[in-house]
Design an enzyme around this catalytic site. Structure first.
Site, PDB file in Angstrom:
ATOM      1  N   GLY A   1      -6.503  -5.264  -2.990  1.00 42.81           N
ATOM      2  CA  GLY A   1      -6.925  -4.504  -1.815  1.00 42.81           C
ATOM      3  C   GLY A   1      -5.845  -3.557  -1.323  1.00 42.81           C
ATOM      4  CG  ASP A   2      -2.147  -5.181  -0.088  1.00 48.25           C
ATOM      5  OD1 ASP A   2      -2.933  -5.201   0.874  1.00 48.25           O
ATOM      6  OD2 ASP A   2      -1.354  -6.104  -0.347  1.00 48.25           O
ATOM      7  CB  ALA A   3      -3.479  -1.656  -5.543  1.00 49.54           C
TER       8      ALA A   3
ATOM      9  CB  SER B   1      -0.930   0.011   1.218  1.00 49.95           C
ATOM     10  OG  SER B   1      -1.876  -1.042   1.145  1.00 49.95           O
TER      11      SER B   1
ATOM     12  N   GLY C   1      -3.568   2.065  -1.083  1.00 47.99           N
ATOM     13  CA  GLY C   1      -2.509   2.979  -1.495  1.00 47.99           C
ATOM     14  C   GLY C   1      -3.034   4.145  -2.321  1.00 47.99           C
TER      15      GLY C   1
END
Length: 357
Positions: A311-313, A71, A316
């Site tokens: 999800g991390d992206a 992220s 971020g």
């Protein structure tokens, strides 16, 4: 108008840095190691041989990762301001750790790793089948982070410099005392503290750790953001698990998001915002007990490569606009854009520059 110096170290992440061992596998491999798609778990003894087997049987890619680090790297990519982000976590003093450091630094992130000399850098098996993924994390050195590292003047300076903080729930299994220190600093200085539900097993098996880590009327993970204007991120599976564990008796994501937004607060001064992603379905945002839904960017199935890091992206991308002071809808739009870019590539990777307006 803000200058680049205003963004120096504005966003700090803390988490478990892991080297992703990513491969498209087959159903037999998933069955052999009792792996379910769309899940994230900690490796047990039965999983330890899988990393070598993946390398032997499949076409493996090695990508510097870990949820929070992903992220932060995506936020840095979206911001395009060198040094706007910082990151702390624990790696081994080995070639994988050096590769991790090189990758994150090249991405523009100011990394201050704790280097454990006795343990190897952590890895995460990323098993992909039909575009869906499952994560099996062998924390190793990532599990060795020490709060003493955070307290060192050169590292605590990163905490003091930052105005926004992001910590994935996975870090609760490693250093809850570090989370507590950062949360208390954010509360005392009216800064923005954000966390992520991260995985169903965090909600289910680390509930007591969550509550011990977050006192001062913060009875649940979500409530950590109540000390300041803050956010909690999660996906629909994590939200439903959270609901079940806390006895809410509903699987309706919108209702769960509303309940989260209405949890008792330590202070009524700032808003609480809860953001739940649902894959291809609209993003649910609950604020002040009200829900809004935002559509994601449609992607034809043939363009889907790998949901790992989606999800991390999203987080971020979202944070990259939050630090600019943008409205929630703009943050969600940026999150959807970043996620859409990443799922068209292998692992949590992205082109040289974003194309986001």
């Amino acid at each position: 108008m803000a200058s680049s110096s205003d963004f120096d170290g504005i966003l700090l992440g803390m988490g478990n840095p892991l080297l992703d061992v990513s491969a498209v596998v087959d159903q037999d491999f998933l069955t052999k190691y009792d792996i379910k798609l769309n899940n994230a778990i900690l490796a047990e003894d039965k999983h330890l041989p899988m990393y070598d087997e993946m390398s032997e049987k499949f076409n493996v890619e090695y990508i510097a990762g870990g949820a929070t680090q992903n992220s932060i790297k995506v936020a840095q990519w979206m911001l395009q301001i060198p040094g706007a982000t910082s990151y702390m976590g624990s790696i081994g003093k080995d070639k994988y750790g050096e590769a991790m450091k090189k990758d994150a630094t090249a991405a523009g992130v100011n990394v201050h790793y704790y280097e454990d000399e006795s343990t190897s850098t952590g890895t995460c098996g990323v098993c992909v089948l039909g575009g869906e993924r499952s994560l099996i994390a062998n924390l190793s050195a990532a599990n060795c982070y020490k709060v003493e590292h955070l307290k060192k003047p050169e590292n605590w300076a990163l905490v003091e410099k930052a105005k926004f903080y992001y910590i994935a729930g996975f870090f609760l299994t490693v250093s809850p005392e570090s989370i507590q220190l950062v949360r208390e600093h954010a509360a005392a200085h009216n800064k923005v503290f954000t966390m992520n539900l991260s995985a169903p097993f965090i909600c289910e098996f680390f509930k007591d750790v969550q509550e011990k880590c977050l006192p001062l009327k913060c009875m649940h993970l979500i409530s950590c953001v109540d000390q300041v204007h803050g956010l909690c991120f999660g996906n629909e599976t994590e939200a439903r698990t959270f609901s079940r564990v806390h006895g809410w008796e509903t699987d309706d994501v919108e209702q769960i998001a509303i309940k989260i937004s209405q949890l008792p607060k330590a202070t009524g001064t700032y808003k609480r915002t809860t953001v739940i992603t649902q894959g291809a379905d609209p993003v649910v945002v609950a604020e002040d007990g009200k829900v809004k839904k935002y559509p994601v960017i449609h992607l034809p199935k043939e363009k889907l490569v790998d949901t790992n890091g989606a999800g991390d992206a999203f987080v971020g991308g979202f944070l990259s606009q939050l630090v600019h002071g943008k409205a929630i809808e703009d943050c969600v739009r940026a999150g959807c854009y970043a996620s859409n870019v990443v799922i068209q590539r292998s692992g949590c990777t992205y082109p040289q520059k974003p194309d986001f307006n």
